[in-house]
Design a protein around this motif. Structure first.
Motif, short mmCIF file in Angstrom:
data_model
loop_
_atom_site.label_atom_id
_atom_site.label_comp_id
_atom_site.label_asym_id
_atom_site.label_seq_id
_atom_site.Cartn_x
_atom_site.Cartn_y
_atom_site.Cartn_z
N ALA A 49 0.87 -1.58 0.04
CA ALA A 49 -0.22 0.30 -0.03
C ALA A 49 0.92 1.40 -0.27
O ALA A 49 2.16 0.77 0.74
N GLY A 50 0.69 2.57 -0.77
CA GLY A 50 0.68 3.51 -0.54
C GLY A 50 0.54 4.50 -1.78
O GLY A 50 -0.74 4.19 -2.59
N PRO A 51 1.40 5.32 -2.10
CA PRO A 51 0.74 6.56 -2.79
C PRO A 51 1.60 6.25 -3.99
O PRO A 51 0.77 6.71 -5.96
N LEU A 52 2.12 4.71 -4.83
CA LEU A 52 2.05 4.78 -6.04
C LEU A 52 1.01 3.75 -6.53
O LEU A 52 1.15 2.64 -5.73
N ASP A 53 0.52 3.65 -7.73
CA ASP A 53 0.00 2.69 -7.95
C ASP A 53 0.95 1.90 -8.79
O ASP A 53 2.13 1.96 -9.39
N ALA A 54 0.16 0.60 -9.49
CA ALA A 54 0.81 -0.07 -10.04
C ALA A 54 1.70 -0.09 -11.31
O ALA A 54 2.73 0.05 -11.77
N SER A 55 1.70 1.18 -11.75
CA SER A 55 1.93 1.15 -12.85
C SER A 55 2.55 2.03 -12.78
O SER A 55 3.89 2.42 -13.40
N ALA A 56 2.53 2.87 -11.56
CA ALA A 56 3.83 4.21 -11.13
C ALA A 56 4.98 3.15 -10.72
O ALA A 56 6.17 3.51 -11.16
N PHE A 57 4.64 2.74 -9.66
CA PHE A 57 5.52 2.52 -9.44
C PHE A 57 6.62 0.81 -10.32
O PHE A 57 7.76 0.87 -10.26
N GLU A 58 6.16 0.54 -11.05
CA GLU A 58 6.38 -0.33 -12.52
C GLU A 58 7.23 0.26 -13.21
O GLU A 58 8.45 0.75 -13.92
N ARG A 59 7.55 1.52 -13.56
CA ARG A 59 7.97 3.43 -14.53
C ARG A 59 8.55 2.72 -13.46
O ARG A 59 9.99 3.88 -14.35
N LEU A 60 9.02 3.48 -12.50
CA LEU A 60 9.84 3.48 -11.59
C LEU A 60 11.02 2.52 -11.56
O LEU A 60 12.39 2.13 -11.69
N GLU A 63 13.12 2.39 -14.49
CA GLU A 63 14.09 4.13 -14.69
C GLU A 63 15.55 3.34 -13.85
O GLU A 63 16.69 3.49 -14.16
N LEU A 64 15.27 2.93 -12.72
CA LEU A 64 16.16 2.18 -11.75
C LEU A 64 16.87 1.35 -12.74
O LEU A 64 18.17 0.89 -12.82
N ARG A 65 16.11 0.49 -13.27
CA ARG A 65 17.30 -1.12 -14.40
C ARG A 65 17.98 -0.72 -15.18
O ARG A 65 18.65 -0.66 -15.67
N ALA A 66 17.36 1.11 -16.24
CA ALA A 66 17.48 1.61 -17.69
C ALA A 66 18.80 2.22 -16.81
O ALA A 66 19.73 2.12 -17.46
N GLN A 67 18.88 2.52 -15.30
CA GLN A 67 20.04 3.95 -14.70
C GLN A 67 21.41 2.72 -14.33
O GLN A 67 22.36 2.86 -15.02
N ARG A 68 21.16 1.09 -13.68
CA ARG A 68 21.92 0.50 -14.14
C ARG A 68 22.21 -0.24 -15.58
O ARG A 68 23.77 -0.30 -15.07
N LEU A 69 21.87 -0.38 -15.89
CA LEU A 69 22.12 -0.88 -16.98
C LEU A 69 23.00 0.22 -18.09
O LEU A 69 24.20 0.07 -18.98
N ALA A 70 22.87 1.61 -17.56
CA ALA A 70 23.32 2.04 -18.38
C ALA A 70 25.00 2.86 -17.95
O ALA A 70 26.12 2.83 -18.10
#
Length: 291
Positions: A49-60, A63-70
């Motif tokens: 539970a929290g302020p992020l819905d499932a789609s917002a969490f998945e976007r974050l 982004e983190l996976r893309a950052q690590r890949l970069a």
């Protein structure tokens, strides 16, 4: 090294792990092998539970996976030869589990991991990722400390290997790996057997080792036999220093290998003190490479 068509190098993206990446490339050049550079990031728990819905969490998470890949891509820019085929990959989960699974899935012939300075082997001995990988990997594991000169030697072929044997089955299982590296690099091998301080005379042991070498049909002039007397780890490290070895090859002893490693065995001491990387053939490695 026909059996080593692919080498997996695991990195945490720290500067200290650059030594392992450099050495993995030296091995890949010798083996004419592909390189997989792997970074494992922790799984991102989905909040209940929290302020992020499932789609917002998945976007974050994306982004983190893309950052690590970069970051991994920038780490991989240090390549000593443009002809080396390199694949970069980011996985999620427990580091050791993902390293082992990726090595098996990709058919890696070697896994290369780094340790972090003086604390690296303390972590190794307390159940770290490196310990688990050494113990469970179905292929040999090369452990690389950030030793002075490792990075500078990145473009140089491996010229000298120290292979230590106590004539046990574990040592015998490690020998084909020493030989295949020697043949791939046109390097030389120093074969070492260490007697206990109060053990038998050296000459009978030397003759036994020379007979063993002769039976193996080794290249003439590229193998030297050494028999020492004293502490096994101390003598292995001493010879590696004296001969300016590029690699030490060791076997561990069955199911108790890593227990003994954690309790101060020869393998532990060599890993801690070695002046060069160490190729360890653990208890889960089934057989030696084909030539």
């Amino acid at each position: 090294m026909k059996a080593v068509e692919r080498i997996l190098c695991a990195t945490d993206l720290s500067p200290a792990s650059g030594a392992a990446w450099a050495f993995a490339q030296r091995l890949a050049l010798a083996a004419k092998a592909e390189l997989v550079l792997l970074h494992v990031m922790p799984s991102i728990p989905v909040p209940e539970a929290g302020p992020l819905d499932a789609s917002a969490f998945e976007r974050l998470a994306d982004e983190l996976r893309a950052q690590r890949l970069a970051e991994l891509g920038r780490f991989a820019e240090f390549v000593i030869d443009d002809r080396l085929p390199v694949t970069v990959r980011v996985e999620e989960g427990l580091a050791a589990e993902r390293i082992l699974a990726t090595a098996d899935k990709d058919g890696a012939g070697l896994v290369v991991v780094g340790t972090h300075g003086r604390t690296g082997l303390d972590r190794l001995l307390l159940g770290s990722v490196a310990e688990e990988v050494i113990h469970r990997a179905s292929c040999p594991v090369v452990t690389v400390r950030p030793i002075p000169g490792v990075m500078e030697a990145a473009g140089r072929r491996l010229r000298r290997i120290v292979y230590a044997t106590d004539f046990s089955p574990a040592s015998a299982k490690a020998w084909p790996w020493a030989r295949v590296v020697m043949e791939a690099t046109a390097g030389e091998v120093d074969l070492l057997h260490v007697l206990l301080p109060d053990g038998p005379e050296r000459e009978p042991a030397r003759r036994e080792l020379e007979q063993w070498v002769a039976a193996g049909d080794l290249p003439s002039g590229r193998t030297q036999v050494h028999v020492a007397q004293g502490g096994a780890a101390d003598e292995i490290v001493r010879l590696a220093r004296a001969r300016r070895a590029d690699l030490i090859v060791l076997g561990t002893h069955g199911r108790t290998g890593l227990t003994r490693l954690a309790l101060g065995s020869v393998a532990r001491q060599v890993l801690h003190l070695a002046p060069c990387p160490v190729l360890t053939v653990g208890p889960s490695v089934a057989a030696g490479p084909t030539r």
